[in-house]
Enzyme design. Structure first.
Site, short mmCIF file in Angstrom:
data_model
loop_
_atom_site.label_atom_id
_atom_site.label_comp_id
_atom_site.label_asym_id
_atom_site.label_seq_id
_atom_site.Cartn_x
_atom_site.Cartn_y
_atom_site.Cartn_z
N ASP A 73 0.86 3.88 -3.05
CA ASP A 73 0.46 5.27 -2.86
C ASP A 73 1.43 6.21 -3.56
OD1 ASP A 73 -1.09 7.44 -1.46
OD2 ASP A 73 0.87 7.76 -0.54
N ASP A 113 -7.16 0.69 0.12
CA ASP A 113 -5.92 -0.01 0.46
C ASP A 113 -5.59 -1.08 -0.58
OD1 ASP A 113 -5.83 1.53 2.72
OD2 ASP A 113 -6.58 -0.03 4.07
N GLU A 147 0.83 -1.20 0.00
CA GLU A 147 0.00 0.00 0.00
C GLU A 147 0.87 1.25 0.00
OE1 GLU A 147 -2.64 0.01 3.32
OE2 GLU A 147 -3.20 -2.10 3.03
N GLU A 198 -4.22 0.49 -3.85
CA GLU A 198 -2.83 0.92 -3.70
C GLU A 198 -1.88 -0.27 -3.62
OE1 GLU A 198 -3.69 5.17 -1.40
OE2 GLU A 198 -3.11 3.40 -0.25
#
Length: 373
Positions: A50, A144, A46, A147
């Site tokens: 991101d 989540d 994640e 990502e």
């Protein structure tokens, strides 16, 4: 835990085939499962995803709205020869506008909706607590997961930004997000198509450089191809800064619209402008009069509100004043006003409801430009 059939299903949905399939499985493994059974979970993916997503969003905006200015300089070896080179960088949007669009691309609801549309949350590997709470239905969980998938792809491709971008654009409708940025010909044409046919217009975009041969580009992109002679089309102008061409086709319209620009968005905008002007010439634009099929006094209050909620003007306001006739009976005066209009419509009646209805009817006839009976 993932059999090959499940892996193949996920890869087909996201449009990417993993070299290391264990990364794909890790992207779907929640911390609750690893706490109960050991192994790695998707939290570090994640974090990586991101960062990768933010980079991709900036790259997309650079391609959509950014371009290098071109200058000419004299070749020192040839007195009469000038060479074109890329100089400073410009953008059709300022920093604040780009920031707002980027926020829309990476915000939680965008990522969650993308996961939800594909049903990828149903493949999550979770512990007993997560399953009991049905956390797969949470937007945060879906964000989540999105990502983590991007983070897994970033590692699997050794940060091949073009491949990561392809996957992001496969999952997210970037054109829809960018097209909703502001009032534009793109938005006008999208609204027109949705109102008439309940579908978004079909855009095609390709690279097109006026000074090059453009091998492999579609025939429609070149103004000198046989395609131009064989199809009814309206075409924009291009110059030395042109990098993209866009073809716009509309349902039930016997004409194609081709725009050029230094960014993908500018090419689409130009094609949309040509389409808008064509529809205007043909008296086929959707107007405020088309919104209300049967304007009438009985429904005037509701019909005014419908127009307001569809963006034609702000919600009307109503002010009431109680008066009395010679016999002492109450008379209600109602004034209807819309902030964008410089006029008030008023009416009097023995009840507030009838006074409001009459005042709204006067305003409705005004905004619809109806002739007074």
């Amino acid at each position: 835990m993932f059999d090959q059939e499940r892996i193949n299903d996920i890869q087909n949905m996201i449009g990417y085939t993993f070299k290391n399939q264990e990364l794909l499985e890790q992207a779907f493994t929640r911390r609750s499962y690893s706490m109960e059974n050991g192994g790695e979970n998707n939290e570090i993916l994640e974090f990586i995803g991101d960062a990768a997503l933010n980079l991709v969003a900036v790259k997309i905006l650079r391609e959509e709205f950014g371009y290098f200015n071109k200058k000419k300089q004299q070749n020192p070896n040839y007195y009469y020869r000038w060479e074109t080179y890329e100089s400073t960088f410009s953008s059709d949007k300022d920093e604040g506008q780009l920031t707002e669009i980027k926020k829309r691309i990476v915000r939680k609801s965008t990522l969650a909706d993308a996961i939800d549309d594909l049903g990828l949350q149903n493949y999550l590997i979770m512990g007993r607590g997560d399953r009991k709470k049905h956390v797969e239905q949470s937007n945060s969980t879906k964000e989540d997961l999105f990502e983590a998938i991007i983070g897994a792809i970033a590692l699997d491709t050794s940060w091949d930004i073009n491949t990561i971008q392809e996957v992001v654009e496969n999952i997210i409708d970037i054109d829809d997000i960018i097209g909703s940025d502001e009032d534009s010909y793109i938005e006008e044409i999208q609204n027109w198509s949705l109102k008439h046919y309940d579908v978004l217009p079909d855009y095609s975009v390709c690279n097109y450089l006026p000074s090059e041969m453009n091998f492999g580009t579609p025939d429609w992109a070149s103004p000198n191809s046989m395609w131009t002679l064989m199809h009814s089309s309206k075409r924009g102008e291009f110059d030395s800064n042109t990098k993209y061409a866009s073809l716009l086709a509309l349902e039930d319209i016997p004409c194609w619209f081709i725009g050029y620009g230094h960014s993908k968005n500018m090419a689409r905008e130009e094609a949309s402008r040509l389409a808008y002007e064509y529809l205007d010439d043909q008296n086929r634009l959707w107007t405020i009069q088309d919104e209300i099929e049967n304007p009438c006094k009985k429904m005037a209050v509701n019909q005014l509100e419908i127009l307001a909620r569809r963006g034609y003007f702000s919600l009307p306001t109503y002010d009431f004043y109680e008066e009395y006739d010679e016999d002492g009976n109450p008379i209600w005066r109602c004034e209807c006003h819309i902030s964008e209009e410089d006029i008030y419509y008023w009416s009097t009646a023995s009840s507030k409801k009838d006074a409001k209805k009459d005042a709204a009817w006067g305003m409705l006839k005004h905004v619809l430009d109806m002739e007074e009976n």
